[in-house]
Design a protein around this motif. Structure first.
Motif, PDB file in Angstrom:
ATOM      1  N   ARG A 116     -54.094  45.643  66.918  1.00 35.81           N
ATOM      2  CA  ARG A 116     -54.743  46.386  65.833  1.00 35.81           C
ATOM      3  C   ARG A 116     -56.216  45.965  65.715  1.00 35.81           C
ATOM      4  O   ARG A 116     -57.092  46.812  65.565  1.00 35.81           O
ATOM      5  CB  ARG A 116     -53.993  46.145  64.514  1.00 35.81           C
ATOM      6  CG  ARG A 116     -54.620  46.762  63.285  1.00 35.81           C
ATOM      7  CD  ARG A 116     -54.779  48.277  63.354  1.00 35.81           C
ATOM      8  NE  ARG A 116     -53.516  48.998  63.196  1.00 35.81           N
ATOM      9  CZ  ARG A 116     -53.385  50.318  63.408  1.00 35.81           C
ATOM     10  NH1 ARG A 116     -54.427  51.047  63.814  1.00 35.81           N
ATOM     11  NH2 ARG A 116     -52.215  50.900  63.261  1.00 35.81           N
ATOM     12  N   GLU A 117     -56.480  44.660  65.815  1.00 33.37           N
ATOM     13  CA  GLU A 117     -57.857  44.162  65.710  1.00 33.37           C
ATOM     14  C   GLU A 117     -58.725  44.751  66.829  1.00 33.37           C
ATOM     15  O   GLU A 117     -59.858  45.152  66.612  1.00 33.37           O
ATOM     16  CB  GLU A 117     -57.878  42.625  65.779  1.00 33.37           C
ATOM     17  CG  GLU A 117     -57.324  41.939  64.523  1.00 33.37           C
ATOM     18  CD  GLU A 117     -55.811  42.065  64.343  1.00 33.37           C
ATOM     19  OE1 GLU A 117     -55.109  42.409  65.331  1.00 33.37           O
ATOM     20  OE2 GLU A 117     -55.309  41.830  63.225  1.00 33.37           O
ATOM     21  N   LYS A 118     -58.147  44.822  68.036  1.00 30.94           N
ATOM     22  CA  LYS A 118     -58.892  45.397  69.169  1.00 30.94           C
ATOM     23  C   LYS A 118     -59.198  46.870  68.911  1.00 30.94           C
ATOM     24  O   LYS A 118     -60.253  47.368  69.297  1.00 30.94           O
ATOM     25  CB  LYS A 118     -58.078  45.261  70.462  1.00 30.94           C
ATOM     26  CG  LYS A 118     -58.090  43.852  71.026  1.00 30.94           C
ATOM     27  CD  LYS A 118     -58.214  43.868  72.552  1.00 30.94           C
ATOM     28  CE  LYS A 118     -58.381  42.448  73.082  1.00 30.94           C
ATOM     29  NZ  LYS A 118     -57.261  41.552  72.717  1.00 30.94           N
ATOM     30  N   ALA A 121     -56.837  55.116  74.857  1.00 28.75           N
ATOM     31  CA  ALA A 121     -56.854  55.832  73.571  1.00 28.75           C
ATOM     32  C   ALA A 121     -58.257  56.351  73.264  1.00 28.75           C
ATOM     33  O   ALA A 121     -58.425  57.491  72.823  1.00 28.75           O
ATOM     34  CB  ALA A 121     -56.357  54.912  72.456  1.00 28.75           C
ATOM     35  N   VAL A 122     -59.266  55.520  73.527  1.00 27.56           N
ATOM     36  CA  VAL A 122     -60.651  55.935  73.290  1.00 27.56           C
ATOM     37  C   VAL A 122     -61.019  57.094  74.224  1.00 27.56           C
ATOM     38  O   VAL A 122     -61.521  58.138  73.783  1.00 27.56           O
ATOM     39  CB  VAL A 122     -61.617  54.744  73.493  1.00 27.56           C
ATOM     40  CG1 VAL A 122     -63.068  55.219  73.494  1.00 27.56           C
ATOM     41  CG2 VAL A 122     -61.387  53.693  72.407  1.00 27.56           C
ATOM     42  N   GLY A 177     -63.497  50.870  67.305  1.00 28.57           N
ATOM     43  CA  GLY A 177     -63.847  52.006  66.452  1.00 28.57           C
ATOM     44  C   GLY A 177     -62.714  53.002  66.261  1.00 28.57           C
ATOM     45  O   GLY A 177     -62.928  54.116  65.800  1.00 28.57           O
ATOM     46  N   ILE A 178     -61.490  52.625  66.641  1.00 24.75           N
ATOM     47  CA  ILE A 178     -60.358  53.525  66.401  1.00 24.75           C
ATOM     48  C   ILE A 178     -59.322  52.806  65.540  1.00 24.75           C
ATOM     49  O   ILE A 178     -58.115  52.866  65.791  1.00 24.75           O
ATOM     50  CB  ILE A 178     -59.731  54.037  67.716  1.00 24.75           C
ATOM     51  CG1 ILE A 178     -59.375  52.848  68.640  1.00 24.75           C
ATOM     52  CG2 ILE A 178     -60.658  55.006  68.437  1.00 24.75           C
ATOM     53  CD1 ILE A 178     -58.450  53.229  69.800  1.00 24.75           C
ATOM     54  N   ALA A 206     -57.032  59.844  71.688  1.00 25.57           N
ATOM     55  CA  ALA A 206     -55.594  59.941  71.385  1.00 25.57           C
ATOM     56  C   ALA A 206     -55.310  59.838  69.898  1.00 25.57           C
ATOM     57  O   ALA A 206     -56.112  59.284  69.131  1.00 25.57           O
ATOM     58  CB  ALA A 206     -54.836  58.846  72.129  1.00 25.57           C
ATOM     59  N   ASP A 207     -54.177  60.404  69.500  1.00 29.68           N
ATOM     60  CA  ASP A 207     -53.756  60.354  68.103  1.00 29.68           C
ATOM     61  C   ASP A 207     -52.896  59.134  67.808  1.00 29.68           C
ATOM     62  O   ASP A 207     -52.811  58.683  66.676  1.00 29.68           O
ATOM     63  CB  ASP A 207     -52.963  61.620  67.767  1.00 29.68           C
ATOM     64  CG  ASP A 207     -53.801  62.866  67.953  1.00 29.68           C
ATOM     65  OD1 ASP A 207     -54.649  63.136  67.083  1.00 29.68           O
ATOM     66  OD2 ASP A 207     -53.644  63.539  68.999  1.00 29.68           O
ATOM     67  N   ALA A 208     -52.226  58.633  68.821  1.00 31.39           N
ATOM     68  CA  ALA A 208     -51.331  57.503  68.582  1.00 31.39           C
ATOM     69  C   ALA A 208     -51.139  56.684  69.854  1.00 31.39           C
ATOM     70  O   ALA A 208     -51.311  57.190  70.967  1.00 31.39           O
ATOM     71  CB  ALA A 208     -49.973  57.998  68.086  1.00 31.39           C
ATOM     72  N   ILE A 209     -50.817  55.412  69.621  1.00 29.42           N
ATOM     73  CA  ILE A 209     -50.496  54.503  70.730  1.00 29.42           C
ATOM     74  C   ILE A 209     -49.021  54.127  70.604  1.00 29.42           C
ATOM     75  O   ILE A 209     -48.571  53.733  69.521  1.00 29.42           O
ATOM     76  CB  ILE A 209     -51.373  53.234  70.673  1.00 29.42           C
ATOM     77  CG1 ILE A 209     -52.821  53.585  71.033  1.00 29.42           C
ATOM     78  CG2 ILE A 209     -50.826  52.147  71.587  1.00 29.42           C
ATOM     79  CD1 ILE A 209     -53.794  52.409  70.869  1.00 29.42           C
TER      80      ILE A 209
END
Lengths: 144, 483, 483, 144
Positions: free
Chosen positions: D79-81, D54-55, D86-87, D59-62
């Motif tokens: 979510r914490e990761k 994603a980084v 930073g995303i 990306a806009d979504a996972i």
């Protein structure tokens, strides 16, 4: 096997407007094989036919089958008719698909015992169970 | 008037009709012209005959449940549920057992008590007591065609009311709704009464309203050899066609052996066509119905699903036009609507999975088709001899003589001499032929096949074998094994 | 050391074994002599190989569920329930997905959390973590044989512990538990690791303890053409036999078309016998397993019963030695024990009803058997060429070259070039052959049959057809129709 | 179809030790057909692989799939990761057979929403439903 001294006479029939003949044929065979004298009044038997047959043959018990769901209507008053006919003490057994729809068996059973039946059997009962019960009820055999 | 397979004279029909519609108050509601007019305005989606014909052309199998309760509103709710939640392609209205015996007073008591206790005290819908308007209410509330299913030896009044009431299909026949459903009704009378029903259907047909007729295939539903039920179905098809019926569905109840069952549906369709042609009824649209297992069911619902699904698979492989569906509550009697819908869903899943598949021709299948055909022709040809060419007269005499004989039938007009049993593959054969007019060659096939089973089981064929077969499915088997 | 289909040298085996049993603490509990002694005292009723061989002789089909939960006591309770309430003939112990990837730390966390929350947080039984005593506790609590079922590319430690722990059958293989179950494991490594497992089983066999081995038939379980899974099964059977395995069950996952499915089981047994004989493995007892529908299931339980029952019917008609049973909860993931038992009961009902019936020989069936055989021989013979006669080397090179290619497999060691789709009868064919070494004659059969479907549906064969097929059963069909 | 101005990038994968590849292949096909840019990290993807992909691709979504029942363990902390990387605002969707056994879907859904997923889908969801939701969540299309 029934002991020699007394051969029990059973009136067997399918009550009401019910025409299920297969089970009736099997019950006749099974009870006869077990040593009973079977008076089979067949399908579509009225309450009067059961009572008359029992009086005429001096029967020990009446066995009522009902497979089509109207048993609750058809069986009501049978005990009273037996009392009127002077055979109020006759043993009465009933079995089959006694009510419309899937209902709790204990409820159904209680309803039929209240009507004056000595025993009531759910769908799927094997003939041997009723045979053993009858022998036990007449003191002819201990149930194992 | 002598019984004969001859189209009822219209004036005579109208004369009988007066008696019929006067036999119970609601009878007056049935008017022929009004019935035809009502039927004529029904949308195509409610026409049974059309839907069957289309399915036949597409080579698919339609699913139809059995269902009926005492009260109108509940009955409508039930049928709708079976379409919405079950996906039923065709609907029934199963008639209660009192109505089947014309005991309308008892049916009335059942209706009242059902209202009082808040559950159906009847095992079906008492259409005669409810009358014309209620029937139309039922039909109009549906999105698929509705058939009357019952078991009524004298079904004339029921037919008048339900056909004028908008039902587009009518099950039964003078033999198939007498021998398995009555004890004391002479065949001559029930055949005559069903000629009336067929004449009524023929009248609608003449007015451009096609009503489907379906002789009841499974008869007593217990170990009935295909040639017996085929003979009855063909006799009733001929009787119906003579009265002007043009949409006929011949039926057969699953025996459980795949080859025999597929052979039965194939031979049934071919034989019925053959006899209809032989007697000059060329314009009949013939379809078939396969009944899922009619004998005892396992108590356990999962096992019942197994039995139901196997019936669906056989229907699909045999390419029957429709299949009559059982429910997982079968062993317990009349099912809840949920159980009924569940049976339809399981059935339709299998039908859909198999709709592109057929049972390919095999040596065994061809032999079974030939055997059933030879047996059925033996019976029918002797029946026709007995009737001096008249199939109605022949039917009465053939039953008297045991030339046709239905196992386990309650009727005293049935000889009751034959004894069926399964062979080692589960196909239904005959242990005792009674007076069936089979050749020694045919009899030897049966003897050999049952003999093989006896050998495997180490016992001589006997009535105990028959009893074991009757209990077998409930115990999870097809062929009853010695205890 | 070069990969080769050659019986592992015993000293070398023992050397590897040290590493294996030291890779996790419970490994030390596995002792060869103790394992053999323990197995030797198990009663006959717990011996998998014997029960299969007996079923094969009797021509019946046994029913086996999938089942496994995180904790020992609950697992025992579950398995017992499946016998007592479901009537399972054979039992599984399905291993959780962490153990399958040798992630024993994560499995341990899953065990602890399962204890805390009071429900299984793992999708199977973590046999390695639980260790030897727990395995024996499971086996001893049962009345029928228990097999280890998993999906583990490196299943050496699991085998050491479970076989010494009394399990009498072990599923998997170097290809069938790698290509569909892993992303990054080189085939060479997994084949080698499974040679170790087979050598271990061979050792038990030398000591008189027969352990059944079962290559995993269905592979990815989604539109796998029979010749692909047959090729893998036969390669793994040869690899196992070389290491001394003597009881082998080859498997196949239901495609849904009756003729293709029956032909698949017949051809699988005949081809496996043929190749085992060709390479001199004469003393193998070969049996077959049929997997009920491995693809997507309908959400509705009644419909699921239909799918399950049709799988049972096919297994019975094909005379597979055993059938792996699905449950009415299939679409929802891991089932409750009640749903699992219900699936077994429906299956056994159908198996029992059909146990005396077989699918008779037909032209279509014979043609399908021949087609599958020709395809499988094309693949295997080219594979053997590639391996210069060595089936282990050949397997690795054949996968590299796409000579064998499993549809929808996650492994990067699989070419992933072929594209399967159903024909108009629901049989699985190929839309894209990738590098499969099929003759033009064979390819034409596929093209013609898929072409016929395209015509009927009015569309050109494409990936959309494949997607429609994958979703089809969930929507109640076998062949996916255009939207 | 996604409007011309912006093509959304989706990271697609099957989390944990899960090897179910069929659905992953179909989702890739369906989302690509619908006009998204799909970064498919395939089966057996770790949380780190999702975040890194994603980084790297901005990306806009996972989109997380889990078919084997361990989803509850595997998804915890994702979510914490994302926040650590930073995303933290990235949209996260999850679907499949998320838990072991048949459980009440509403309960399961709440559990995953609490974990930080924006939407959760039960077994049997068709790809189109998720496509419509994503387009709606990004203001690219009204749901019909």
């Amino acid at each position: 096997m029934v002991e020699e001294k007394k051969q029990l006479t059973l009136v067997l029939g399918v009550i009401g407007a019910d025409v299920h003949a297969v089970g009736n044929r099997i019950l006749e065979y099974a009870f006869t094989e077990a040593g009973f004298k079977v008076v089979n009044i067949g399908v579509m038997a009225s309450q009067e036919e059961f009572i008359n047959a029992a009086v005429e043959t001096n029967a020990d018990a009446i066995l009522v089958s009902s497979l089509y769901g109207h048993g609750e209507i058809d069986c009501r008053g049978l005990r009273e008719k037996a009392i009127e006919a002077g055979i109020g003490d006759i043993k009465m057994y009933v079995g089959g698909n006694l009510v419309v729809g899937k209902q709790d068996w204990d409820d159904v059973k209680q309803r039929f015992l209240k009507m004056g039946f000595d025993r009531a059997y759910p769908p799927g009962t094997m003939p041997q169970e009723a045979i053993d019960d009858i022998l036990e009820d007449f003191g002819l055999k201990q149930k194992c | 008037m002598q019984l004969a397979n001859k189209k009822l004279d219209w004036d005579q029909f109208l004369q009988i009709r007066q008696e019929v519609i006067n036999s119970w108050p609601t009878g007056q509601e049935a008017d022929l012209a009004d019935g035809v007019a009502y039927q004529a305005q029904l949308p195509a989606k409610l026409r049974f005959a059309e839907k069957l014909e289309q399915a036949k052309q597409e080579g698919i199998t339609l699913a139809q449940p059995r269902a009926g309760v005492a009260l109108v509103h509940e009955h409508i709710e039930l049928l709708r549920y079976l379409v919405d939640e079950g996906g039923a392609d065709l609907l029934p209205t199963t008639i209660d057992s009192y109505t089947r015996q014309n005991r309308y007073n008892e049916a009335q008591a059942g209706i009242e008590e059902s209202r009082t206790v808040g559950r159906s005290m009847l095992n079906g819908f008492p259409a005669v007591n409810h009358g014309l308007a209620a029937c139309r209410q039922v039909v109009e509330a549906m999105s698929v065609p509705v058939q009357v299913r019952h078991g009524t030896p004298d079904a004339r009044l029921l037919a008048e009311i339900t056909l004028a009431g908008g039902f587009t299909a009518y099950e039964g026949g003078g033999i198939s709704y007498n021998i398995p459903y009555a004890k004391d009704v002479p065949l001559e009378r029930s055949i005559r009464d069903w000629q009336y029903v067929d004449r009524l259907v023929g009248y609608y047909e003449e007015q451009g309203i096609s009503i489907n007729r379906e002789p009841f295939g499974p008869l007593t539903g217990t170990l009935v050899p295909p040639s017996i039920s085929h003979s009855v179905a063909i006799v009733e098809a001929l009787l119906a066609a003579e009265q002007g019926v043009r949409s006929i569905t011949v039926g057969y109840g699953q025996c459980g052996n795949l080859i025999q069952d597929v052979a039965a549906i194939r031979s049934l369709e071919e034989l019925a066509e053959e006899y209809l042609n032989r007697f000059g009824y060329q314009d009949v649209v013939l379809t078939t119905v396969f009944h899922q297992w009619m004998g005892g069911f396992p108590q356990d619902e999962s096992k019942a699903f197994g039995v139901i699904s196997w019936g669906a698979a056989t229907a699909a492989l045999a390419k029957a036009t429709k299949v009559i569906v059982k429910t997982p509550h079968e062993a317990m009697g009349v099912p809840t609507k949920e159980a009924n819908a569940a049976g339809i869903r399981a059935t339709k899943q299998v039908l859909n999975m198999l709709k592109d598949q057929t049972m390919p021709e095999t040596k065994e299948l061809a032999a079974e088709v030939e055997l059933i055909k030879a047996e059925t022709r033996s019976i029918l040809d002797r029946l026709l001899e007995f009737g001096e060419g008249d199939v109605a007269v022949g039917a009465v005499r053939a039953f008297q003589a045991g030339i046709i004989d239905v196992p386990f039938a309650p009727s005293r007009y049935n000889a009751g001499k034959i004894l069926p049993a399964r062979d080692y593959r589960g196909a239904v054969r005959l242990l005792d032929f009674g007076n069936l007019p089979f050749s020694e060659e045919i009899k030897d096939v049966h003897r050999e096949k049952i003999g093989q089973r006896g050998k495997l089981e180490g016992r001589d064929p006997s009535f105990q074998m028959v009893i074991d077969d009757i209990y077998a499915i409930g115990k999870g088997m097809l062929v009853g094994k010695p205890r």
